[in-house]
Scaffold this active site. Structure first.
Site, short mmCIF file in Angstrom:
data_model
loop_
_atom_site.label_atom_id
_atom_site.label_comp_id
_atom_site.label_asym_id
_atom_site.label_seq_id
_atom_site.Cartn_x
_atom_site.Cartn_y
_atom_site.Cartn_z
N THR A 27 -0.79 -6.44 -4.54
CA THR A 27 0.15 -6.57 -5.66
C THR A 27 0.75 -5.21 -5.98
O THR A 27 0.05 -4.19 -5.87
CB THR A 27 -0.59 -7.13 -6.88
OG1 THR A 27 -1.00 -8.48 -6.57
CG2 THR A 27 0.28 -7.17 -8.14
N SER A 29 4.51 -2.50 -6.40
CA SER A 29 5.82 -2.16 -5.81
C SER A 29 5.70 -1.71 -4.35
O SER A 29 6.62 -1.95 -3.57
CB SER A 29 6.50 -1.07 -6.65
OG SER A 29 5.66 0.05 -6.76
N THR A 30 4.58 -1.09 -3.97
CA THR A 30 4.42 -0.67 -2.58
C THR A 30 4.19 -1.90 -1.70
O THR A 30 4.79 -2.03 -0.62
CB THR A 30 3.25 0.33 -2.44
OG1 THR A 30 3.31 1.26 -3.52
CG2 THR A 30 3.30 1.07 -1.12
N ASP A 82 -2.61 -3.61 0.73
CA ASP A 82 -2.43 -3.45 -0.71
C ASP A 82 -2.03 -2.01 -1.02
O ASP A 82 -2.11 -1.13 -0.16
CB ASP A 82 -3.76 -3.81 -1.43
CG ASP A 82 -3.56 -4.23 -2.87
OD1 ASP A 82 -2.46 -4.00 -3.42
OD2 ASP A 82 -4.50 -4.77 -3.47
N ALA A 84 -2.42 1.20 -4.18
CA ALA A 84 -3.48 1.71 -5.05
C ALA A 84 -2.85 2.63 -6.07
O ALA A 84 -1.73 3.13 -5.87
CB ALA A 84 -4.52 2.47 -4.23
N GLY A 96 -5.51 -1.61 -10.27
CA GLY A 96 -5.39 -2.41 -11.49
C GLY A 96 -4.22 -1.97 -12.35
O GLY A 96 -4.02 -2.52 -13.44
N GLY A 98 -1.32 -2.70 -11.93
CA GLY A 98 -0.48 -3.90 -12.10
C GLY A 98 -1.27 -5.04 -12.73
O GLY A 98 -0.76 -6.15 -12.87
N GLU A 104 -7.62 -8.67 -6.53
CA GLU A 104 -7.50 -7.65 -5.48
C GLU A 104 -8.88 -7.27 -4.95
O GLU A 104 -9.07 -7.08 -3.75
CB GLU A 104 -6.80 -6.41 -6.02
CG GLU A 104 -5.31 -6.63 -6.25
CD GLU A 104 -4.61 -5.46 -6.90
OE1 GLU A 104 -3.42 -5.29 -6.64
OE2 GLU A 104 -5.24 -4.73 -7.69
C1 5RP Z 1 -2.14 -3.72 -9.00
C2 5RP Z 1 -2.53 -2.55 -8.19
C3 5RP Z 1 -1.47 -1.89 -7.40
O1 5RP Z 1 -1.83 -1.88 -6.06
C4 5RP Z 1 -1.32 -0.49 -7.89
O2 5RP Z 1 -1.04 -0.53 -9.28
C5 5RP Z 1 -0.20 0.25 -7.15
O3 5RP Z 1 1.03 -0.26 -7.55
P1 5RP Z 1 2.39 0.33 -7.03
O4 5RP Z 1 2.43 0.07 -5.57
O5 5RP Z 1 3.44 -0.41 -7.81
O6 5RP Z 1 2.42 1.81 -7.34
O7 5RP Z 1 -3.67 -2.13 -8.15
O8 5RP Z 1 -3.19 -4.20 -9.77
#
Ligand code: 5RP
Length: 222
Positions: A27, A29-30, A82, A84, A96, A98, A104
């Protein structure tokens, strides 16, 4: 900020996806860059028959729109992909940001490999930059927060309790000077805590987008 480095990490990670695989879908943006790549490859017929185990309702919605088959059975997940919020060279992660840490963590722990995509701002020698997310049950949650604070951190409810996870719970963000991985067990033992955003030595590869290139780091399980 760092959007290009996130995309570079996702562009490298996608090379490990082959037709007929069952994969975990993270989950954030990456991971969205990764899902967009996968969607393109499926559309062009270069990759076929992908089954995904999504870690959030949002990811499930995106995956379905790209023709990825959804399965919530955790058997035989080959690779979990995923992002992080923070990571170190030992494959320890803070997750977490997001709010999807519970699912996850379940998916990561039930996958043969865990491939994490980050930009360079997420890599730390010691986990200390990102507040540690902890998911708690919405019952006597102020007491749960006080009990976590006894471990020596400052805590706040995400968005003043307006943020509700996919599981119907609150997230407490905990600021330690340094997030020692030992806090995973100590916090998890507290009544009311559902899950802690420390993922200890879980990544088997980290893709770090940095200066328009990707560093791929392979990590040994301890
Ligand atoms: C969601 C997460 C995401 O992997 C983490 O917040 C990274 O998010 P982004 O890729 O948007 O920087 O742990 O619960």
């Amino acid at each position: 900020m760092f959007e290009n480095d996130k995309k570079i990490a996702a562009d490298e990670a996608i090379k490990y996806v082959k037709s007929n695989m069952k994969i975990g879908l993270g989950t954030g943006s990456t991971t969205k860059f990764f899902l967009d790549n996968l969607g393109e490859l499926i559309k062009d017929g270069e990759i076929k028959n992908i089954t995904g185990v999504p870690t959030s309702k949002k990811t499930e919605e995106i995956a379905r729109s790209y023709g990825i088959k959804i399965d919530n059975n955790l058997d035989n997940i080959e690779i979990d992909f995923d992002g992080a919020d923070e990571c170190d060279i030992y494959g320890n992660l803070i997750k977490g940001g997001g709010g999807a840490l519970v699912r996850e963590k379940i998916v990561a722990y039930n996958s043969k490999d865990v491939y994490i995509m980050v930009d360079e701002s997420k890599f730390s020698e010691k986990l200390h930059n990102f507040p540690l997310p902890v998911e708690v049950i919405p019952f006597m949650e102020d007491i749960t927060k006080k009990n976590i604070e006894k471990l020596g951190c400052k805590c706040s409810f995400r968005d003043n309790k307006n943020f509700i996870s996919d599981n119907g719970n609150y997230i407490i963000d905990c600021r330690f000077n340094y997030t020692d991985v030992k806090y995973e067990e100590e916090i998890k033992m507290l009544p009311g805590v559902v899950e802690v955003g420390i993922f200890k030595n879980i990544a088997t590869k980290i893709f770090e987008g940095k200066n328009n290139k990707c560093n791929t780091i392979s990590i040994r399980k301890l």
